[in-house]
Design a protein around this motif. Sequence first.
Motif, PDB file in Angstrom:
ATOM      1  N   HIS A  44      -0.097  39.149 -23.377  1.00 30.19           N
ATOM      2  CA  HIS A  44       0.638  38.041 -22.737  1.00 30.19           C
ATOM      3  C   HIS A  44       1.268  37.122 -23.769  1.00 30.19           C
ATOM      4  N   GLN A  45       2.463  36.691 -23.464  1.00 27.77           N
ATOM      5  CA  GLN A  45       3.142  35.710 -24.310  1.00 27.77           C
ATOM      6  C   GLN A  45       3.630  34.564 -23.442  1.00 27.77           C
ATOM      7  N   VAL A  46       3.899  33.464 -24.102  1.00 24.68           N
ATOM      8  CA  VAL A  46       4.657  32.422 -23.406  1.00 24.68           C
ATOM      9  C   VAL A  46       5.835  32.064 -24.304  1.00 24.68           C
ATOM     10  N   GLU A  47       6.999  32.027 -23.687  1.00 25.19           N
ATOM     11  CA  GLU A  47       8.228  31.707 -24.388  1.00 25.19           C
ATOM     12  C   GLU A  47       8.581  30.268 -24.051  1.00 25.19           C
ATOM     13  N   GLY A  48       9.147  29.545 -25.002  1.00 19.82           N
ATOM     14  CA  GLY A  48       9.646  28.202 -24.692  1.00 19.82           C
ATOM     15  C   GLY A  48      11.101  28.122 -25.101  1.00 19.82           C
TER      16      GLY A  48
ATOM     17  N   PHE B 246      16.809  36.162 -33.393  1.00 21.09           N
ATOM     18  CA  PHE B 246      17.347  35.280 -32.348  1.00 21.09           C
ATOM     19  C   PHE B 246      17.288  33.814 -32.702  1.00 21.09           C
ATOM     20  N   THR B 247      16.778  33.475 -33.894  1.00 20.86           N
ATOM     21  CA  THR B 247      16.765  32.067 -34.310  1.00 20.86           C
ATOM     22  C   THR B 247      17.347  31.934 -35.702  1.00 20.86           C
ATOM     23  N   GLU B 248      17.943  30.780 -35.974  1.00 19.83           N
ATOM     24  CA  GLU B 248      18.524  30.498 -37.302  1.00 19.83           C
ATOM     25  C   GLU B 248      18.646  28.993 -37.480  1.00 19.83           C
TER      26      GLU B 248
ATOM     27  N   LEU C 226       2.394  30.837 -34.328  1.00 16.13           N
ATOM     28  CA  LEU C 226       3.529  31.203 -33.467  1.00 16.13           C
ATOM     29  C   LEU C 226       4.838  31.264 -34.228  1.00 16.13           C
ATOM     30  N   GLY C 227       5.821  31.912 -33.593  1.00 18.06           N
ATOM     31  CA  GLY C 227       7.156  32.012 -34.158  1.00 18.06           C
ATOM     32  C   GLY C 227       8.103  31.104 -33.390  1.00 18.06           C
ATOM     33  N   SER C 228       9.078  30.561 -34.127  1.00 23.86           N
ATOM     34  CA  SER C 228      10.012  29.660 -33.449  1.00 23.86           C
ATOM     35  C   SER C 228      11.257  29.466 -34.316  1.00 23.86           C
ATOM     36  N   GLY C 229      12.145  28.647 -33.845  1.00 21.19           N
ATOM     37  CA  GLY C 229      13.337  28.356 -34.622  1.00 21.19           C
ATOM     38  C   GLY C 229      14.428  27.772 -33.753  1.00 21.19           C
TER      39      GLY C 229
ATOM     40  N   THR D 151       9.233  43.983 -24.564  1.00 24.28           N
ATOM     41  CA  THR D 151       8.337  43.898 -25.717  1.00 24.28           C
ATOM     42  C   THR D 151       7.970  42.458 -26.039  1.00 24.28           C
ATOM     43  N   HIS D 152       8.653  41.525 -25.400  1.00 21.09           N
ATOM     44  CA  HIS D 152       8.361  40.102 -25.606  1.00 21.09           C
ATOM     45  C   HIS D 152       8.916  39.318 -24.411  1.00 21.09           C
ATOM     46  N   THR D 153       8.587  38.028 -24.336  1.00 19.59           N
ATOM     47  CA  THR D 153       9.104  37.216 -23.226  1.00 19.59           C
ATOM     48  C   THR D 153      10.478  36.624 -23.563  1.00 19.59           C
ATOM     49  N   SER D 154      10.970  36.906 -24.782  1.00 16.15           N
ATOM     50  CA  SER D 154      12.262  36.330 -25.178  1.00 16.15           C
ATOM     51  C   SER D 154      13.439  36.683 -24.256  1.00 16.15           C
ATOM     52  N   PRO D 155      13.473  37.886 -23.624  1.00 16.94           N
ATOM     53  CA  PRO D 155      14.609  38.146 -22.713  1.00 16.94           C
ATOM     54  C   PRO D 155      14.724  37.110 -21.589  1.00 16.94           C
ATOM     55  N   VAL D 156      13.625  36.422 -21.275  1.00 14.76           N
ATOM     56  CA  VAL D 156      13.711  35.395 -20.224  1.00 14.76           C
ATOM     57  C   VAL D 156      14.566  34.213 -20.710  1.00 14.76           C
ATOM     58  N   GLN D 157      14.646  34.037 -22.033  1.00 14.85           N
ATOM     59  CA  GLN D 157      15.581  33.028 -22.578  1.00 14.85           C
ATOM     60  C   GLN D 157      16.985  33.313 -22.076  1.00 14.85           C
ATOM     61  N   ILE D 158      17.405  34.592 -22.272  1.00 15.24           N
ATOM     62  CA  ILE D 158      18.764  34.992 -21.898  1.00 15.24           C
ATOM     63  C   ILE D 158      18.981  34.804 -20.392  1.00 15.24           C
TER      64      ILE D 158
ATOM     65  N   TYR E 102       4.653  44.368 -23.455  1.00 12.72           N
ATOM     66  CA  TYR E 102       4.080  45.704 -23.733  1.00 12.72           C
ATOM     67  C   TYR E 102       4.529  46.241 -25.086  1.00 12.72           C
ATOM     68  N   ARG E 103       3.564  46.741 -25.836  1.00 12.66           N
ATOM     69  CA  ARG E 103       3.912  47.456 -27.074  1.00 12.66           C
ATOM     70  C   ARG E 103       2.931  48.590 -27.287  1.00 12.66           C
ATOM     71  N   SER E 104       3.435  49.659 -27.873  1.00 18.36           N
ATOM     72  CA  SER E 104       2.608  50.839 -28.094  1.00 18.36           C
ATOM     73  C   SER E 104       1.698  50.588 -29.296  1.00 18.36           C
TER      74      SER E 104
ATOM     75  N   PHE F  43      16.168  24.988 -29.316  1.00 22.68           N
ATOM     76  CA  PHE F  43      15.091  25.644 -30.073  1.00 22.68           C
ATOM     77  C   PHE F  43      14.305  26.539 -29.135  1.00 22.68           C
ATOM     78  N   ALA F  44      13.619  27.494 -29.734  1.00 24.80           N
ATOM     79  CA  ALA F  44      12.810  28.433 -28.944  1.00 24.80           C
ATOM     80  C   ALA F  44      11.519  28.701 -29.695  1.00 24.80           C
ATOM     81  N   PHE F  45      10.517  29.113 -28.954  1.00 21.17           N
ATOM     82  CA  PHE F  45       9.278  29.551 -29.607  1.00 21.17           C
ATOM     83  C   PHE F  45       8.606  30.604 -28.732  1.00 21.17           C
ATOM     84  N   GLY F  46       7.758  31.390 -29.371  1.00 22.83           N
ATOM     85  CA  GLY F  46       7.008  32.403 -28.621  1.00 22.83           C
ATOM     86  C   GLY F  46       5.602  32.467 -29.179  1.00 22.83           C
TER      87      GLY F  46
HETATM   88  N1  DAH Z   1       9.689  37.238 -29.514  1.00 25.77           N
HETATM   89  C1  DAH Z   1       8.910  37.098 -30.726  1.00 25.77           C
HETATM   90  C2  DAH Z   1       7.872  38.209 -30.778  1.00 25.77           C
HETATM   91  O1  DAH Z   1       7.473  38.704 -29.782  1.00 25.77           O
HETATM   92  C3  DAH Z   1       8.233  35.754 -30.783  1.00 25.77           C
HETATM   93  C4  DAH Z   1       9.205  34.659 -30.982  1.00 25.77           C
HETATM   94  C5  DAH Z   1       9.533  34.250 -32.242  1.00 25.77           C
HETATM   95  C6  DAH Z   1       9.812  34.048 -29.911  1.00 25.77           C
HETATM   96  C7  DAH Z   1      10.445  33.226 -32.450  1.00 25.77           C
HETATM   97  C8  DAH Z   1      10.730  33.017 -30.086  1.00 25.77           C
HETATM   98  C9  DAH Z   1      11.028  32.625 -31.388  1.00 25.77           C
HETATM   99  O2  DAH Z   1      11.350  32.405 -29.094  1.00 25.77           O
HETATM  100  O3  DAH Z   1      11.930  31.623 -31.564  1.00 25.77           O
HETATM  101  O4  DAH Z   1       7.459  38.568 -31.842  1.00 25.77           O
END
Ligand code: DAH
Length: 371
Positions: free
Chosen positions: A218-222, A262-264, A297-300, A179-186, A205-207, A320-323
Amino acid sequence: MTTTDQTRLSEALAAIEAAQTIDAIEAQRVAALGKSGWVSLALKTLGAMSPEERQVEGPRIQAMRASVADAIEAKKAALESAALDARLASEVIDLTLPAPEWPRGSIHPVSQVMDELAEIFADMGFSVASGPEIEDDWHNFTALNMPESHPARAMHDTFYFPDQGPEVAGSPTKMVLRTHTSPVQIRSMVQQGAPLRVIAPGRVYRSDSDATHTPMFHQVEGLVIDEGIHLGHLKWTLETFLKAFFERDDIVLRLRPSYFPFTEPSVEVDVGWEDVGGRRVLGGDGDAPGHGWMELLGSGMVNRRVLEFAGLDPDRWQGFAFGVGVDRLAMLKYGMDDLRAFFDGDGRWLAHYGFDPLDVPTLSAGVGAKA
Ligand code: DAH
């Protein structure tokens, strides 16, 4: 030599010489040298002759056979080379003619933006990571601090694989379309450990489906993991990225407190825009008159629990991460307003918005394609 043979031979040689086709020569060959051709029949008469007679007749008949065979061979070669000459003459290639135009494909805006992102982040020491689009529940949710029955899971409108019912939610083998690229972080932390700097662009993918949502997007994760990383690094990185990406020095960011499991702490990042003739153009302070803020964008800071799930010591490593949505970045930069057109596969849309495959984004030339 009998006069009959002599006549036959000269007639045969004349006919061969006069032949205009391979078939006509073949007919002459059969008439003379075929099983019941006159030369073959003459050869057969040798058996019944006396040795003295044969000594004279043998070489004579053999000589006839040879001269017919030679004539056939020579005429065949002549006809073939004439045919080749004719073909060469009729198939002349005029190398001075302009080449016919080939339809040339173009680069899809999503691919273009991903290439631009890779170029910008490579300059800051990031490498590009990837993960599977069919992801397991553990990487997509649990390890990102979204345990089973966590309310944030409901926000994701997940496509679950049908053979595994929700009763096994939370199990590491339950599969979903990520549902997001965040699993690639793990996956990156588990595979590469720390320190780490990666971006992970890809399909998610989301319904969900309307003018601004498509079931696949498409997303890009950092992700940056190192010692002593703090929010200041996050802000500088995002600012540097967005200035390079939008090719404007006056990009202003506003960080708002938010929540992601996943962020704090978590921050939502807004970008200032200016109203230019009814169009929102990124740049400038969103609080100025005629300006506004757009959520981008979201991050933390990576949650300690996520570091632990990925096997890293949270007392030593921070990150830190962002998406961010790649399609959205493309729409904002290149001025498209309907997301669905991205996935219609309409050649006219691509011809209009697509990018030259030879125009590779580079920082020195400005990552923006010269559309
Ligand atoms: N995974 C989030 C989403 O799809 C986006 C996101 C938010 C990614 C914050 C991150 C983050 O890495 O730190 O809605």
